[in-house]
Design a protein around this motif. Structure first.
Motif, mmCIF file in Angstrom:
data_model
loop_
_atom_site.group_PDB
_atom_site.id
_atom_site.type_symbol
_atom_site.label_atom_id
_atom_site.label_comp_id
_atom_site.label_asym_id
_atom_site.label_seq_id
_atom_site.Cartn_x
_atom_site.Cartn_y
_atom_site.Cartn_z
ATOM 1 N N SER A 77 14.565 10.868 16.801
ATOM 2 C CA SER A 77 15.022 11.920 17.720
ATOM 3 C C SER A 77 16.243 12.630 17.165
ATOM 4 N N ALA A 80 15.094 14.853 14.292
ATOM 5 C CA ALA A 80 14.393 16.042 14.781
ATOM 6 C C ALA A 80 15.379 17.024 15.400
ATOM 7 N N GLY A 81 16.356 16.518 16.141
ATOM 8 C CA GLY A 81 17.369 17.400 16.743
ATOM 9 C C GLY A 81 18.204 18.091 15.689
ATOM 10 N N LEU A 83 17.305 18.718 12.565
ATOM 11 C CA LEU A 83 16.432 19.694 11.888
ATOM 12 C C LEU A 83 16.265 20.963 12.727
ATOM 13 N N LEU A 84 15.986 20.789 14.000
ATOM 14 C CA LEU A 84 15.835 21.960 14.873
ATOM 15 C C LEU A 84 17.150 22.720 15.006
ATOM 16 N N GLY A 85 18.254 21.999 15.036
ATOM 17 C CA GLY A 85 19.564 22.648 15.104
ATOM 18 C C GLY A 85 19.837 23.499 13.881
ATOM 19 N N MET A 87 17.492 24.791 11.948
ATOM 20 C CA MET A 87 16.532 25.890 11.904
ATOM 21 C C MET A 87 16.897 27.003 12.882
ATOM 22 N N PHE A 88 17.292 26.640 14.087
ATOM 23 C CA PHE A 88 17.521 27.630 15.130
ATOM 24 C C PHE A 88 18.993 27.861 15.433
#
Length: 92
Positions: A77, A80-81, A83-85, A87-88
């Protein structure tokens, strides 16, 4: 020791409620009722589908995995957080 609390009705609030609900008697407007009925029907159909059953199975498998391996689940988790942070996130 009971004390009555006065209720203050503002004219602005009353007029806003009457604009939202022209009947002003607490009934749900017909359009909202139709939307609610169609959403209820769609959800009922979805609950009877195979997709719903597979989602429930996946959720149960996820719960079981998290209970068996909480540290790994937390690290996944976190990764993933992050990575998303990245990316976005905001670009400086």
């Amino acid at each position: 020791m009971e004390q009555e609390v006065p209720v203050i009705h503002s004219a602005a609030k009353d007029s806003a409620e009457k604009q939202f609900n022209p009947a002003g008697d607490g009934r749900i407007p017909e359009q909202i009722r139709e939307i609610s009925d169609s959403l209820s029907d769609a959800f009922a159909r979805f609950r009877q589908s195979d997709s719903y059953d597979s989602m429930i199975d996946i959720a149960e498998q996820s719960r079981t995995y998290i209970r068996k391996k909480p540290l790994q689940a937390m690290l996944y988790s976190l990764g993933a957080g992050a990575l998303l942070g990245m990316m976005f996130g905001k670009k400086s």
